[in-house]
Every structure is written in structure tokens, then in C-alpha cells.
Design a protein around this motif. Structure first.
Motif, PDB file in Angstrom:
ATOM      1  N   ASP A  50      -7.002  -2.325  -6.012  1.00 16.94           N
ATOM      2  CA  ASP A  50      -6.009  -2.404  -4.934  1.00 16.94           C
ATOM      3  C   ASP A  50      -6.415  -3.380  -3.820  1.00 16.94           C
ATOM      4  N   SER A  87      -9.496  -2.786   3.472  1.00 20.60           N
ATOM      5  CA  SER A  87      -8.035  -2.903   3.391  1.00 20.60           C
ATOM      6  C   SER A  87      -7.607  -3.303   1.980  1.00 20.60           C
ATOM      7  N   SER A  88      -6.334  -3.075   1.690  1.00 20.57           N
ATOM      8  CA  SER A  88      -5.786  -3.435   0.376  1.00 20.57           C
ATOM      9  C   SER A  88      -5.191  -4.842   0.421  1.00 20.57           C
ATOM     10  N   PHE A  89      -4.879  -5.389  -0.764  1.00 18.09           N
ATOM     11  CA  PHE A  89      -4.220  -6.709  -0.833  1.00 18.09           C
ATOM     12  C   PHE A  89      -2.929  -6.684  -0.016  1.00 18.09           C
ATOM     13  N   GLU A  90      -2.170  -5.602  -0.169  1.00 17.14           N
ATOM     14  CA  GLU A  90      -0.867  -5.506   0.499  1.00 17.14           C
ATOM     15  C   GLU A  90      -1.020  -5.444   2.015  1.00 17.14           C
ATOM     16  N   GLU A  91      -1.986  -4.668   2.486  1.00 16.04           N
ATOM     17  CA  GLU A  91      -2.216  -4.560   3.939  1.00 16.04           C
ATOM     18  C   GLU A  91      -2.614  -5.904   4.533  1.00 16.04           C
ATOM     19  N   ARG A  92      -3.439  -6.630   3.814  1.00 14.38           N
ATOM     20  CA  ARG A  92      -3.880  -7.946   4.326  1.00 14.38           C
ATOM     21  C   ARG A  92      -2.731  -8.941   4.346  1.00 14.38           C
ATOM     22  N   GLU A  93      -1.886  -8.883   3.335  1.00 15.13           N
ATOM     23  CA  GLU A  93      -0.746  -9.807   3.286  1.00 15.13           C
ATOM     24  C   GLU A  93       0.212  -9.531   4.441  1.00 15.13           C
ATOM     25  N   GLN A  94       0.425  -8.261   4.749  1.00 14.18           N
ATOM     26  CA  GLN A  94       1.296  -7.896   5.877  1.00 14.18           C
ATOM     27  C   GLN A  94       0.707  -8.393   7.195  1.00 14.18           C
ATOM     28  N   GLU A  97       1.007 -12.245   7.493  1.00 16.30           N
ATOM     29  CA  GLU A  97       2.359 -12.681   7.879  1.00 16.30           C
ATOM     30  C   GLU A  97       2.633 -12.394   9.353  1.00 16.30           C
TER      31      GLU A  97
END
Length: 441
Positions: A50, A87-94, A97
Motif C-alpha cells: 500500500d 503513509s500510503s501511495f494514495e495519501e502521498r498523492e493527495q 496535489e
């Protein structure tokens, strides 16, 4: 039987030197070594499914052989505390951005005050007086107006105040102070890493100017100081996205902004110079005494090393290697929580307070500070011990050949034999020695 050693692959091809500068540019010692340097494969393997990063294993690899140039930017974002390893991939991407949007807003604020921001051009001559009057300098007119279609008033003068064409006197003190620095940023930009092919492109020079101009507005207390361009330059070379480069630079400045704070009688880096003197007095008393005899007891000769983290003493490639070694050695897993300012991350920071740090997730230097219990003012940055390590390395020459401060500077500027990894190993040894001496007091 002799063991075969991998000499490693030179990394200079990733940071090309202009042909006419090759002979004068410092030679790089950093080599990409299989099994030692953090490779693309090892980096990707350090993440869970994740996206959580095994930071302990990553730090060990970096300390053994640095980072492969192709992934350097994304690894630095973790070392500098841009992202939480947990952190997760998704949290970092958010978060990425969100930060990109914030940077766009900051840049637009700046563009509204001075329309050259984001235009692909920059200035090297003053645009405003200290009392807020616009200056119609011919050089500025040339730099801003030739064939660009920049906003002009009825006389053909360049728009100095923003996107509305107004040439009225400015009264806002923060805006005046910011505009007074823009030409100085431009002058420094054209002098920064000028041996690199990367900066033959006007777009890259402009990107560096934009980031520094936005930062000067963003951090109004510190603004812009000479040397910041040397610290920011690697960020835009390693990270393609301008906003990502800005936030990586901003995180680095969280560590160093105190160096750029100056009052009428003191320079921001003065405390570190005082600490350097104290360290040298403990670790090499003969050298300290000799430096005092030569009039160098204030250690101002080390000013540049501390301000721009050895950017002038090492080749471009080796200075990046030195930086990542430093950051991996003093890595603190609480960095992200300490730096982040959003409400959500403040909650996360609150939740992490009081919990003991995992020693495995800390750099070697940070682990030593944890063992010693630190001090009330907080741990000294490893950069101070790195300078002490360089002084120790050149101690024999300084003791026997230096007849004045000019000789001290000349000896320290001689980069022959200087090695980033050796300097870091020396810094760790001096750090241990200094902590032991402090514990006996």
C-alpha cells in the motif's frame, strides 16, 4: 588471492558539464556501485503493497553508497520530511496535489504583484526604490519587454507593479521588501551552477528565479539571502515538477533558514560558527589554538561551507552525495509530523508525541543524539561536525603551512583529496568524541 573490487560507474553523465568548463570543474569521486548504492530496484522493493516505506533499510543503503541519480529526487522528498514513510501511495498523492495547488496560488499572488513571475523571463536590475517608487531601468525594459508582449502603459514602459499596468508608488512594506530582492535573485540565478548544461536553457534559469521569488514572498521573515540559489538549484534539476521542487526546497530551508536570519550586528550562521569553535577546541585543541593565533578564532573562514553546505568545495555530483549522506545520518522519523502544518497532520503529530522513536528508523547521527539525551538547545546539525572533520583532515597543513587567514582559506579551498564519504565518517567520529567530552562535564 586479491579480491576484485567494483570501481563503480561514474555518475557525471546525469549532470552534464558544458564542454568549455570541463577542465576547470572539480572532478567527481562518487560512483554508482552495485550492492552499495540505493538502486531503482532496491528503492521500489522498500515499499509495502500500500506504499509504506521501510525507512530503516533505506537509510542503511544510502549510508553505504548514496542514491542512484535516477531516483534521487523522490528519495530526497522522504529524507527532507516532505512525506511520512508510514503513509500510503494514495495519501502521498493527495498531499502532493494539495501542495501543487498551494504553490500555484502562491505563484499567482506573486504574479499579480509583478507580471514577470511565471513568464519565462526574469530581471537582474532593480525594479523599485526603497520608498516604493518604480524604477524604469533600461536593462529591465530590455529584459521584460523585447518581443514578449508584456503589459505596458501608454509610454511603452514595462509593468512594474503587476498585471494591471499600474505604475503607482507602493506603500505595502512586505511587497516593497519582496520587490527589492527580485533583481538580486536574478543576479544570483545567472551565476548558479553555470558550468552545467542544464542552465544553458533560459526556461531552467527562469524556473529557479520563480521558485526563489515565490519563496521570498512565502517566508517573509527571512525573504531571500545569497546562497539560497545554490541550495535550490539541485531541487529543480532532480524534480521535474516546479511545485515539487519548491516544497522540497522549502523543507530544506526549514533546517537552514536560521542561517539566513541577520540583524544589524550578527549573522544568522554565527551560532554554528561558535559551536564549530567549541567542537574544534575539544577534538583538536592544537589546531584551535593555532587558528586563534592567526586571527581566525571566530571561524568566519567556514562561513560559506555552512551557508551552502559545501556546494563550492565539492563537484556538483559529490555535493549531492554529501547532502544525502548527511540527511540519512541525521534522519529523524518525526520530521514529517514536526514540519507539516495542516490540521490533519497536526492531529497526527499530536498522536505521535510521547511515543518513543524506533532507533531503527533513525540515522546513525540521530541515534547517538538519542543515546546522549541531547541538550536543551537541541542537537547540533551534522554540518557543523562535517566542517570540523574537514578541518581535522587538513590539520597538518593548517598547522605547518598557514601564516595568515588567507592561507587558511587557500588550504580549505583546495578540494584535492576531499571525499564526501570520508568527511561523513570523520564527522561521526568527532560527534562521538564531542558527546563523550560533554558528558564528563
Amino acid at each position: 588471492m586479491m579480491m576484485w573490487r567494483d570501481p563503480g560507474q561514474p555518475a557525471d553523465s546525469y549532470y552534464q558539464i558544458r564542454p568549455e568548463c570541463v577542465d576547470d570543474a572539480p572532478k567527481s569521486k562518487f560512483r554508482i556501485k552495485a550492492g552499495k548504492t540505493l538502486s531503482v530496484r532496491k528503492w521500489h522493493a522498500a515499499f509495502s503493497q500500500d506504499g509504506q516505506l521501510d525507512i530503516g533499510k533505506t537509510l542503511s543503503r544510502i549510508q553505504r553508497g548514496g542514491i542512484h541519480p535516477s531516483i534521487r529526487g523522490e528519495v530526497w522528498e522522504f529524507l527532507l520530511g516532505c512525506y511520512d514513510p508510514k503513509s500510503s501511495f494514495e495519501e502521498r498523492e493527495q498531499l502532493r496535489e494539495k501542495r501543487r495547488l498551494r504553490y500555484a496560488q502562491l505563484k499567482e499572488e506573486c504574479r499579480e504583484m509583478f507580471s514577470l513571475i511565471g513568464s519565462g523571463k526574469f530581471v537582474t536590475a532593480p525594479i523599485i526604490t526603497e520608498d516604493g517608487e518604480p524604477i524604469q531601468d533600461p536593462l529591465v525594459l530590455l529584459q521584460t519587454n523585447m518581443g514578449t508582449g508584456e503589459p505596458v502603459d501608454g509610454t511603452g514602459a514595462v509593468n512594474m507593479n503587476g498585471s494591471n499596468g499600474s505604475l503607482q508608488r507602493i506603500t505595502n512594506k512586505k511587497e516593497i521588501q519582496w520587490k527589492l530582492t527580485l533583481h538580486q535573485i536574478g543576479l544570483d540565478v545567472v551565476r548558479t551552477d553555470r558550468t552545467l548544461v542544464f542552465y544553458e536553457k533560459q526556461a531552467n534559469l527562469s524556473k529557479l528565479w520563480d521558485i526563489l521569488a515565490v519563496y521570498a514572498w512565502f517566508d517573509g521573515d527571512v525573504g531571500y539571502g545569497q546562497g539560497m540559489s545554490d541550495l535550490c538549484s539541485p531541487m529543480i534539476i532532480l524534480l521535474d515538477n516546479e511545485a515539487d521542487s519548491f516544497w522540497c526546497f522549502e523543507r530544506l530551508m526549514r533546517r537552514l533558514r536560521g542561517n539566513f536570519r541577520c540583524s544589524g550586528s550578527t549573522v544568522g550562521v554565527e551560532l554554528q560558527l561558535t559551536n564549530l569553535a567549541a567542537i574544534t577546541q575539544v577534538t583538536d585543541p592544537k589546531l584551535h589554538q593555532r587558528l586563534e593565533e592567526l586571527g581566525g578564532g571566530d571561524y568566519l573562514f567556514a562561513f560559506r561551507m555552512l551557508m551552502v553546505l559545501f556546494r563550492r568545495e565539492f563537484s556538483f555530483c559529490d555535493s549531492l552525495y554529501l547532502w544525502e549522506m548527511m540527511w540519512s545520518l541525521e534522519y529523524d522519523p518525526d520530521l514529517f509530523a514536526m514540519y507539516e502544518e495542516t490540521e490533519a497532520s497536526s492531529d497526527k503529530a499530536e498522536g505521535s508525541r510521547g511515543k518513543p522513536k524506533s532507533r531503527r528508523q533513525c540515522g546513525k547521527y540521530e541515534r547517538e543524539n538519542m543515546k546522549s539525551g541531547g541538550n536543551q538547545e537541541g542537537p547540533l546539525p551534522i554540518s557543523v561536525f562535517l566542517v570540523a572533520s574537514v578541518l581535522k583532515d587538513k590539520s597538518s597543513k593548517l598547522l605547518t603551512e598557514a601564516r595568515g587567514l588567507d592561507d587558511v582559506i587557500k588550504i580549505l579551498n583546495d578540494t584535492n583529496g576531499m571525499d564526501a564519504k570520508r568527511a561523513c565518517i570523520g564527522a561521526l567520529k568527532l560527534h562521538k568524541k564531542y558527546l563523550k567530552a560533554q558528558a564528563k562535564k
